[in-house]
Design an enzyme around this catalytic site. Structure first.
Site, PDB file in Angstrom:
ATOM      1  N   TYR A   1       0.876  -1.163   0.000  1.00  0.00           N
ATOM      2  CA  TYR A   1       0.000   0.000   0.000  1.00  0.00           C
ATOM      3  C   TYR A   1       0.917   1.217   0.000  1.00  0.00           C
ATOM      4  O   TYR A   1       1.590   1.492   1.004  1.00  0.00           O
ATOM      5  CB  TYR A   1      -0.866  -0.072   1.257  1.00  0.00           C
TER       6      TYR A   1
ATOM      7  N   PRO B   1       8.217  11.189   0.505  1.00  0.00           N
ATOM      8  CA  PRO B   1       9.190  11.881   1.357  1.00  0.00           C
ATOM      9  C   PRO B   1       8.610  13.167   1.957  1.00  0.00           C
ATOM     10  O   PRO B   1       8.879  13.503   3.102  1.00  0.00           O
ATOM     11  CB  PRO B   1      10.354  12.182   0.401  1.00  0.00           C
TER      12      PRO B   1
ATOM     13  N   GLY C   1      13.975  -6.166  34.590  1.00  0.00           N
ATOM     14  CA  GLY C   1      15.244  -5.587  35.034  1.00  0.00           C
ATOM     15  C   GLY C   1      16.306  -5.679  33.950  1.00  0.00           C
ATOM     16  O   GLY C   1      16.021  -5.486  32.768  1.00  0.00           O
ATOM     17  N   GLY C   2      17.543  -6.012  34.363  1.00  0.00           N
ATOM     18  CA  GLY C   2      18.664  -6.087  33.412  1.00  0.00           C
ATOM     19  C   GLY C   2      18.411  -7.085  32.299  1.00  0.00           C
ATOM     20  O   GLY C   2      18.812  -6.868  31.150  1.00  0.00           O
TER      21      GLY C   2
ATOM     22  N   ILE D   1       7.542   2.127   2.497  1.00  0.00           N
ATOM     23  CA  ILE D   1       6.444   1.254   2.082  1.00  0.00           C
ATOM     24  C   ILE D   1       6.681  -0.173   2.594  1.00  0.00           C
ATOM     25  O   ILE D   1       7.662  -0.827   2.212  1.00  0.00           O
ATOM     26  CB  ILE D   1       6.274   1.284   0.541  1.00  0.00           C
TER      27      ILE D   1
ATOM     28  N   GLU E   1      -0.067   4.620   9.827  1.00  0.00           N
ATOM     29  CA  GLU E   1      -1.535   4.730   9.695  1.00  0.00           C
ATOM     30  C   GLU E   1      -2.079   5.904  10.504  1.00  0.00           C
ATOM     31  O   GLU E   1      -3.179   5.835  11.049  1.00  0.00           O
ATOM     32  CB  GLU E   1      -2.229   3.419  10.116  1.00  0.00           C
ATOM     33  N   GLY E   2      -1.310   6.974  10.570  1.00  0.00           N
ATOM     34  CA  GLY E   2      -1.705   8.166  11.322  1.00  0.00           C
ATOM     35  C   GLY E   2      -1.025   8.162  12.679  1.00  0.00           C
ATOM     36  O   GLY E   2      -1.240   7.259  13.486  1.00  0.00           O
ATOM     37  N   THR E   3      -0.199   9.176  12.919  1.00  0.00           N
ATOM     38  CA  THR E   3       0.534   9.237  14.197  1.00  0.00           C
ATOM     39  C   THR E   3      -0.445   9.482  15.347  1.00  0.00           C
ATOM     40  O   THR E   3      -1.589   9.893  15.132  1.00  0.00           O
ATOM     41  CB  THR E   3       1.546  10.402  14.177  1.00  0.00           C
TER      42      THR E   3
ATOM     43  N   THR F   1     -13.594   7.947  13.573  1.00  0.00           N
ATOM     44  CA  THR F   1     -13.213   8.526  14.870  1.00  0.00           C
ATOM     45  C   THR F   1     -13.014   7.424  15.908  1.00  0.00           C
ATOM     46  O   THR F   1     -12.035   7.447  16.669  1.00  0.00           O
ATOM     47  CB  THR F   1     -14.282   9.526  15.351  1.00  0.00           C
TER      48      THR F   1
HETATM   49  C1  LIG Z   1       8.159   1.060   9.329  1.00  0.00           C
HETATM   50  C2  LIG Z   1       7.186   1.906   8.570  1.00  0.00           C
HETATM   51  C3  LIG Z   1       6.269   1.321   7.731  1.00  0.00           C
HETATM   52  C4  LIG Z   1       5.382   2.095   6.994  1.00  0.00           C
HETATM   53  N1  LIG Z   1       4.533   1.506   6.098  1.00  0.00           N
HETATM   54  C5  LIG Z   1       3.825   2.287   5.238  1.00  0.00           C
HETATM   55  C6  LIG Z   1       3.100   1.691   4.156  1.00  0.00           C
HETATM   56  O1  LIG Z   1       3.052   0.464   4.003  1.00  0.00           O
HETATM   57  N2  LIG Z   1       2.437   2.513   3.299  1.00  0.00           N
HETATM   58  C7  LIG Z   1       2.450   3.871   3.436  1.00  0.00           C
HETATM   59  O2  LIG Z   1       1.853   4.550   2.612  1.00  0.00           O
HETATM   60  N3  LIG Z   1       3.135   4.459   4.453  1.00  0.00           N
HETATM   61  C8  LIG Z   1       3.829   3.700   5.341  1.00  0.00           C
HETATM   62  N4  LIG Z   1       4.545   4.287   6.363  1.00  0.00           N
HETATM   63  C9  LIG Z   1       4.531   5.739   6.486  1.00  0.00           C
HETATM   64  C10 LIG Z   1       3.800   6.227   7.710  1.00  0.00           C
HETATM   65  O3  LIG Z   1       2.404   6.069   7.551  1.00  0.00           O
HETATM   66  C11 LIG Z   1       4.222   7.675   7.955  1.00  0.00           C
HETATM   67  O4  LIG Z   1       5.554   7.625   8.432  1.00  0.00           O
HETATM   68  C12 LIG Z   1       3.333   8.409   8.919  1.00  0.00           C
HETATM   69  O5  LIG Z   1       2.082   8.640   8.345  1.00  0.00           O
HETATM   70  C13 LIG Z   1       3.923   9.734   9.367  1.00  0.00           C
HETATM   71  O6  LIG Z   1       4.356  10.483   8.276  1.00  0.00           O
HETATM   72  P1  LIG Z   1       5.843  11.102   8.261  1.00  0.00           P
HETATM   73  O7  LIG Z   1       6.789  10.003   8.597  1.00  0.00           O
HETATM   74  O8  LIG Z   1       6.024  11.845   7.013  1.00  0.00           O
HETATM   75  O9  LIG Z   1       5.857  12.096   9.489  1.00  0.00           O
HETATM   76  P2  LIG Z   1       5.284  13.585   9.511  1.00  0.00           P
HETATM   77  O10 LIG Z   1       3.922  13.632   8.928  1.00  0.00           O
HETATM   78  O11 LIG Z   1       6.289  14.528   8.964  1.00  0.00           O
HETATM   79  O12 LIG Z   1       5.166  13.797  11.071  1.00  0.00           O
HETATM   80  C14 LIG Z   1       6.296  14.074  11.897  1.00  0.00           C
HETATM   81  C15 LIG Z   1       5.769  14.468  13.285  1.00  0.00           C
HETATM   82  O13 LIG Z   1       4.972  15.665  13.158  1.00  0.00           O
HETATM   83  C16 LIG Z   1       3.667  15.450  13.670  1.00  0.00           C
HETATM   84  N5  LIG Z   1       2.725  16.160  12.809  1.00  0.00           N
HETATM   85  C17 LIG Z   1       2.481  15.924  11.504  1.00  0.00           C
HETATM   86  N6  LIG Z   1       1.545  16.775  11.035  1.00  0.00           N
HETATM   87  C18 LIG Z   1       1.187  17.557  12.073  1.00  0.00           C
HETATM   88  C19 LIG Z   1       0.251  18.620  12.221  1.00  0.00           C
HETATM   89  N7  LIG Z   1      -0.511  19.034  11.227  1.00  0.00           N
HETATM   90  N8  LIG Z   1       0.158  19.188  13.429  1.00  0.00           N
HETATM   91  C20 LIG Z   1       0.906  18.773  14.461  1.00  0.00           C
HETATM   92  N9  LIG Z   1       1.801  17.783  14.376  1.00  0.00           N
HETATM   93  C21 LIG Z   1       1.934  17.162  13.207  1.00  0.00           C
HETATM   94  C22 LIG Z   1       3.473  13.950  13.654  1.00  0.00           C
HETATM   95  O14 LIG Z   1       2.555  13.536  14.637  1.00  0.00           O
HETATM   96  C23 LIG Z   1       4.869  13.437  13.928  1.00  0.00           C
HETATM   97  O15 LIG Z   1       5.099  13.422  15.308  1.00  0.00           O
HETATM   98  C24 LIG Z   1       5.405   3.511   7.131  1.00  0.00           C
HETATM   99  C25 LIG Z   1       6.302   4.099   8.017  1.00  0.00           C
HETATM  100  C26 LIG Z   1       7.207   3.323   8.699  1.00  0.00           C
HETATM  101  C27 LIG Z   1       8.221   4.015   9.595  1.00  0.00           C
END
Ligand SMILES: Cc1cc2nc3c(=O)[nH]c(=O)nc-3n(C[C@H](O)[C@H](O)[C@H](O)COP(=O)(O)OP(=O)(O)OC[C@H]3O[C@@H](n4cnc5c(N)ncnc54)[C@H](O)[C@@H]3O)c2cc1C
Length: 583
Positions: A154, A159, A373-374, A193, A397-399, A348
């Protein structure tokens, strides 16, 4: 095909005719599997993972930073056929519903989060087609995925487009012949990805002239390459790679949907399921770590006795984590049940489940390191690996922060639309429940809702949600209060013998009631204290007089409700360590 040739999950489907169907309903795409089929599916999965993924092997895969690709393919083959769970019956799948997917993902994550990601991300790739595709595309692709066990990825993130997917730059330029779009040339880069370096086909989000649109792109096309696996903190058994698309040609029928521009809507509709899935990963991993801490604490002797008998240890490192995981589970199960009964995507609720389960899962894994522990800090004990693995669930899937924002925005609207009544009405429902069953924490959960309604109303008057930080903190308070309500309702159902037939049944009704009481106290206290904190923090502070504010939030009642907490924690520790409290 003979019975022996059927995959284990095929067998589970085939067995439906011979086992009693507890729901009385045939499995359908919406309702999912019947309870017996789910049980057989979980058993088949357990058998497979026990054979393929002993701890020693998982630790070695983690050390050499390698995804077990052959095992993943075996899971997608006749040997297990796990992919069928995620596919509708009409295309040759099992038609698993949200509840089934949660149970399977939680169990798999309890074995290894990386493997669970490999499997579940495959389903996200196909879900794009299931939700956004035309009938013809669904027929062609989903049937093929079912029959051939195609491993999918997916690919949405870029970047510079993570949380803000709308910022995507990957472009899909139409190829037009005689006035008809015959194909697209896709150029761009995808980042992080999962299955990126190993998938057979990719659902790729790109900007077409009509807006963001999904495309199905085969591996190996000219101009389509992937990077080397990312060197990650954890989740090293999952392949994560960047994708590079340089003028990659796909035929027009690879555009998912009849028109361009549906991409973000489809991504949103996938979130309903996918966030529950990631919540399940957090839950499964959190419990896997905590179970190891439980086993360790029962046998580790310090200061003349086992750690499991030391309350300074159990009541900090074990009990609260078990409670928070179960609170998240309660909401997750309610959301899954609602989705399966046709209530829509429930984004939600999915966000609340994801926020709470992944934060609780990570905290539980971290506490489990502490509990060992250790030893917990070494690679020889799995808790260290689990803690690194589960960490990702708070990011993808959304932080967690984006979840807080999603929750707060939606519930804020409900607060405004209802003229401030939304949580007051919810509180009234809990009070009614409390009147019938007073020992499931519903009265205290109602106090959390009362305080929440008050905090939101005062935030509105003080215009505090102009501050993003306050809005996000509100999202967290809402998530706590809603989980408290869910856990109370779950305990009530359990007490009445009305538990969902596919619910996790680890804890007896009495233990569920204890957990509901403990969590309701925590939620009410957090809402009241954090509520006061942020209401007093902003420009509107002058309008908030502390004493009146505390009275309005019923802080005194919430403090008084903490009575009995220690007894409940003692009782839960006895349950977790399977002790007879009379001894
Ligand atoms: C191991 C791994 C597997 C993944 N697999 C997939 C995959 O299969 N397919 C896919 O499409 N993606 C994948 N992802 C991507 C993942 O979904 C993104 O990393 C994630 O959505 C966050 O985007 P970003 O890394 O660009 O961080 P950013 O969006 O740049 O966020 C950086 C920080 O800023 C915060 N932030 C962002 N926007 C705001 C805002 N508006 N206000 C306040 N704070 C904010 C965030 O909470 C976070 O703490 C994967 C990532 C990893 C690390």
């Amino acid at each position: 095909m003979s019975q022996a040739e059927l995959s284990q999950l095929d067998k589970a489907v085939a067995d439906q005719g011979t086992v009693p169907n507890l729901t009385g309903a045939q499995p359908s795409r919406r309702q999912g599997l019947d309870p017996d089929t789910l049980r057989l599916t979980l058993e088949a999965l357990r058998e497979f993972t026990t054979g393929h993924f002993p701890d020693l092997r998982l630790r070695e895969l983690d050390r050499v930073d390698e995804a077990p690709v052959e095992d993943l393919r075996a899971m997608y083959s006749d040997e297990l056929g796990i992919h069928l769970l995620f596919l509708p019956v009409e295309y040759g799948g099992m038609g698993g519903g949200a509840f089934d997917i949660y149970r399977v993902c939680a169990q798999l994550a309890g074995v290894d989060v990386g493997v669970a990601v490999g499997v579940s991300v495959g389903s996200l790739g196909s879900d794009v087609i299931a939700r956004g595709g035309t009938d013809r595309q669904r027929d062609a692709w989903l049937s093929r995925i079912a029959a051939e066990g195609l491993l999918m990825a997916y690919a949405a993130t870029e970047p510079e487009a993570g949380s803000d997917l709308a910022a995507l730059k990957t472009a899909a330029e139409p190829v037009v012949q005689d006035g008809t779009v015959t194909g697209y040339r896709i150029t761009g880069k995808k980042q992080w990805i999962s299955n990126g370096g190993i998938a057979d086909a990719y659902s790729v989000l790109a900007n077409a002239p009509g807006g963001p649109t999904w495309f199905v792109v085969d591996a190996g096309l000219t101009g389509f390459e992937h990077g080397k696996p990312e060197n990650k903190h954890g989740l090293r058994t999952s392949n994560t790679a960047a994708l590079f698309l340089d003028d990659v040609y796909v035929a027009a029928d690879r555009r998912v949907g009849a028109t361009e521009g549906q991409g973000l809507i489809v991504a949103q509709s996938v979130f309903g399921y996918s966030r529950l899935m990631v919540a399940a990963l957090g839950l499964g991993a959190g419990w896997a770590a905590l179970d190891r801490a439980l086993a360790y604490a029962a046998t580790r002797i310090q200061a003349g006795g086992p750690l499991s008998e030391k309350r300074g240890y159990t009541h900090k490192l074990i009990v609260p984590h078990a409670v928070r995981l179960e609170a998240a589970r309660a909401l997750l199960e309610e959301a899954a049940e609602s989705i399966d009964s046709g209530a829509g995507a429930l984004n939600t609720e999915g966000a609340i489940a994801k926020l709470m389960a992944t934060e609780a899962g990570h905290a539980a894994a971290d506490a489990s390191i502490q509990a060992l522990g250790g030893y917990g800090y070494t690679k020889d004990y799995m808790v260290e690996k689990i803690a690194r693995d589960v960490r990702i669930t708070r990011i993808f899937e959304g932080t967690s922060e984006i979840m807080e924002m999603t929750i707060a925005r939606d519930r804020w609207q409900q607060h405004l639309k209802s003229g401030g009544r939304h949580y007051l009405d919810e509180a009234a429902a809990l009070e009614a429940l409390n009147a019938i069953t007073p020992d499931v924490g519903a009265g205290v959960a109602a106090l959390a809702y009362h305080a929440l309604a008050e905090v939101m109303e005062r935030a509105r008057i003080g215009r505090l949600t102009r501050h993003q930080h306050v809005l996000f903190r509100l999202g967290r308070l809402i998530a706590y209060a809603e989980c408290a309500a869910s856990l109370s309702r779950r305990a009530k159902r359990a007490a009445d013998g009305q538990q969902h037939p596919k619910a996790d049944d680890r804890f007896a009704p009495a233990a569920q009631a204890v957990m509901a009481r403990i969590f309701a106290r925590e939620a009410a206290l957090i809402v009241a204290e954090e509520g006061v904190r942020w209401l007093l923090s902003g420009d509107g502070a002058a309008t908030q007089e502390l004493e009146t504010l505390e009275a309005a939030l019923r802080c005194e009642d919430i403090h008084a409700a903490q009575q009995g907490l220690l007894d409940d924690m003692d009782e839960l520790a006895d349950t977790l360590f399977q002790r007879d409290p009379r001894n």
